[in-house]
Write an enzyme that holds these catalytic residues in place. Structure first.
Site, short mmCIF file in Angstrom:
data_model
loop_
_atom_site.label_atom_id
_atom_site.label_comp_id
_atom_site.label_asym_id
_atom_site.label_seq_id
_atom_site.Cartn_x
_atom_site.Cartn_y
_atom_site.Cartn_z
N SER A 124 0.83 -1.20 0.00
CA SER A 124 0.00 0.00 0.00
C SER A 124 0.86 1.25 0.00
CB SER A 124 -0.86 -0.03 1.27
OG SER A 124 -1.41 1.25 1.51
N TYR A 148 -1.78 -0.75 11.06
CA TYR A 148 -2.05 -1.34 9.74
C TYR A 148 -0.86 -1.10 8.80
CZ TYR A 148 -3.67 -1.54 4.91
OH TYR A 148 -3.77 -1.80 3.56
N LYS A 152 2.11 -3.68 6.81
CA LYS A 152 2.54 -3.69 5.40
C LYS A 152 4.05 -3.51 5.30
CE LYS A 152 -1.49 -4.26 3.58
NZ LYS A 152 -1.83 -5.57 3.04
P1 NAD Z 1 -11.18 -6.73 1.57
O1 NAD Z 1 -11.38 -6.71 3.04
O2 NAD Z 1 -12.33 -6.46 0.68
O3 NAD Z 1 -10.53 -8.14 1.14
C1 NAD Z 1 -9.69 -8.87 2.00
C2 NAD Z 1 -10.21 -10.30 2.05
O4 NAD Z 1 -9.35 -11.07 2.89
C3 NAD Z 1 -11.62 -10.41 2.64
O5 NAD Z 1 -12.42 -11.16 1.75
C4 NAD Z 1 -11.42 -11.13 3.97
O6 NAD Z 1 -12.52 -11.96 4.27
C5 NAD Z 1 -10.15 -11.90 3.70
N1 NAD Z 1 -9.33 -12.21 4.90
C6 NAD Z 1 -8.88 -11.36 5.84
N2 NAD Z 1 -8.15 -12.02 6.76
C7 NAD Z 1 -8.11 -13.32 6.36
C8 NAD Z 1 -7.51 -14.49 6.88
N3 NAD Z 1 -6.82 -14.47 8.04
N4 NAD Z 1 -7.66 -15.66 6.22
C9 NAD Z 1 -8.37 -15.70 5.06
N5 NAD Z 1 -8.98 -14.63 4.53
C10 NAD Z 1 -8.85 -13.45 5.17
O7 NAD Z 1 -9.96 -5.73 1.25
P2 NAD Z 1 -9.47 -5.16 -0.15
O8 NAD Z 1 -9.81 -3.73 -0.21
O9 NAD Z 1 -9.86 -6.06 -1.25
O10 NAD Z 1 -7.90 -5.24 0.10
C11 NAD Z 1 -7.12 -6.34 -0.35
C12 NAD Z 1 -5.67 -6.13 0.03
O11 NAD Z 1 -5.21 -4.90 -0.53
C13 NAD Z 1 -5.43 -6.02 1.53
O12 NAD Z 1 -4.20 -6.66 1.82
C14 NAD Z 1 -5.31 -4.54 1.76
O13 NAD Z 1 -4.52 -4.24 2.89
C15 NAD Z 1 -4.63 -4.09 0.48
N6 NAD Z 1 -4.87 -2.69 0.14
C16 NAD Z 1 -6.15 -2.22 0.04
C17 NAD Z 1 -6.37 -0.88 -0.27
C18 NAD Z 1 -7.77 -0.33 -0.37
O14 NAD Z 1 -7.94 0.88 -0.33
N7 NAD Z 1 -8.80 -1.15 -0.52
C19 NAD Z 1 -5.28 -0.02 -0.48
C20 NAD Z 1 -3.99 -0.53 -0.37
C21 NAD Z 1 -3.78 -1.88 -0.06
#
Ligand code: NAD
Ligand code: UDP
Length: 337
Positions: A124, A148, A152
């Site tokens: 991120s 958080y 990362k």
């Molecule tokens: P999201 O919460 O929609 O998706 C994450 C998924 O991981 C969910 O379906 C959740 O059920 C699953 N999950 C969490 N912990 C788990 C575990 N221990 N075992 C199995 N499944 C698990 O989030 P997103 O927005 O799709 O983000 C995906 C990734 O991208 C994350 O790592 C997040 O930190 C990163 N990210 C997101 C953003 C954003 O703005 N959305 C920005 C930068 C980075």
């Protein structure tokens, strides 16, 4: 070819599954559904004609991980699964370190046991902390403002160290800026539980009448209109960035780091106006105090990804706001269970 997609029913993971399928790659999803719904699989199937293999389970569970690697011939892993709410992470640091750090270690351990060394990680822009300048290139110093962000940063460091120690690893770190938007069909999009933390789902929930008013956090930042500037990227552009990253460096040993952003700064007020343009709806908003931990400006220089991956974001701000709104209108309460 099969790729294990952890967190594949989540927002970015589910859209990436569509992009993988379109590229002829078969996603195998592992998700514990702590922040997503099983019905996402129906939507992926409706859009793509293919239903991904799904394992319901936790990345911290080595038994299910070993089973997946035994049952499926997995060429590589795209690791989305994580807890991701910045504010919540300051209230529940243990849960964030345990889920994100211990979970990633458990996954990497299973990969080593299975002899799979191809890893793509959802990092991120938060690892740039409060950047000294914009646009941000990949070599900027890293720091962080929340537990958080710390997860990362720590995972990036772990991956780097493991790659140095064992050059069989291909470690690809993708630093996302602000993903918004939805699949153009309106069948898939972002479905936050409870009160949205992020700007775009908050705006669409105000527009649909689920919330009264958008709070704009601060209008005294040193930016053109005083509100914070971010780099919003369409989630399908981001999804396609993963496919490119896999195709170009997914199986190439080494450490590969890319910013995935649109390379354009947009303020909160500009976003509110862009949404009004796309939807024909005026958004009720009020200006309130700054939110702790927000930085004034954060946007990417995505030139490295364009040069080396042949990838750049092609969808416009109007595409992003239009697709977010279509998703919200056709699914006012998000996905069914
Ligand atoms: P999201 O919460 O929609 O998706 C994450 C998924 O991981 C969910 O379906 C959740 O059920 C699953 N999950 C969490 N912990 C788990 C575990 N221990 N075992 C199995 N499944 C698990 O989030 P997103 O927005 O799709 O983000 C995906 C990734 O991208 C994350 O790592 C997040 O930190 C990163 N990210 C997101 C953003 C954003 O703005 N959305 C920005 C930068 C980075
Ligand atoms: N923001 C806002 N009101 C909200 C949510 C977000 O004014 O209800 C602002 C926030 O202060 C930031 C920008 O919108 O400047 C993007 O916030 P978001 O949480 O979506 O992403 P971040 O860049 O903080 O990860």
């Amino acid at each position: 070819m099969k790729i294990l997609v952890t967190g594949g029913t989540g927002y970015i993971g589910s859209h990436t599954c569509l992009a993988l399928i379109a590229a002829g790659i078969e996603p195998v999803i592992l998700d514990n559904l702590c922040n997503s719904k099983l019905s996402v699989l129906n939507r992926i199937e409706e859009i793509s004609g293919k239903r991904p293999l799904f394992y319901q389970g936790d990345i911290r569970d080595s038994v299910i991980l070993d089973r997946i690697f035994q049952e499926q011939s997995i060429a590589g892993v795209i690791h989305f699964a994580a807890l991701k709410a910045v504010g919540e992470s300051t209230q529940k640091p243990f849960e964030y370190y345990e889920n994100n750090i211990a979970g990633t270690l458990s996954l990497l351990g299973a990969m080593r046991r299975a002899g799979c060394f191809h890893f793509i990680f959802s990092s991120s822009a938060t690892v740039y902390g409060d950047p000294h300048a914009v646009p941000i290139t990949e070599d900027f110093p890293r720091s962080t403002m929340s537990p958080y962000g710390q997860t990362k940063l720590m995972i990036e460091q772990m991956l780097e160290d493991m790659q140095t120690a064992d050059p069989r690893w291909s470690m690809t770190l993708l630093r996302y800026f602000n993903p918004i938007g939805a699949h153009a069909s309106g069948k898939m999009g972002e479905d936050p539980q409870g009160i949205p933390n992020n700007l775009m789902p908050y705006i669409t929930q105000v527009a649909i009448g689920r919330r009264d008013c958008l709070n704009i956090f601060g209008n005294d930042y040193p930016t053109n209109d005083g509100t914070c500037v971010r780099d919003y990227i369409h989630v399908m552009d981001l999804a396609e960035g993963h496919v490119k990253a896999w195709q170009v460096c997914g199986e190439k040993a080494g450490l590969h780091i890319y910013n995935l952003g649109a390379g354009q700064g947009v303020s909160v007020l500009e976003m509110v106006r862009a949404f009004a343009r796309a939807s024909g709806m005026e958004i009720n908003y009020k200006l309130v105090d700054r939110r702790p931990g927000d930085v004034a400006e954060c946007w990417a220089d995505p030139a490295k990804a364009q040069r080396e991956l042949g990838w750049k974001a092609t969808r416009t701000l109007d595409d992003m706001t239009r697709d977010s709104w279509l998703w919200q209108q056709t699914n006012p309460n998000g996905y069914e269970a």
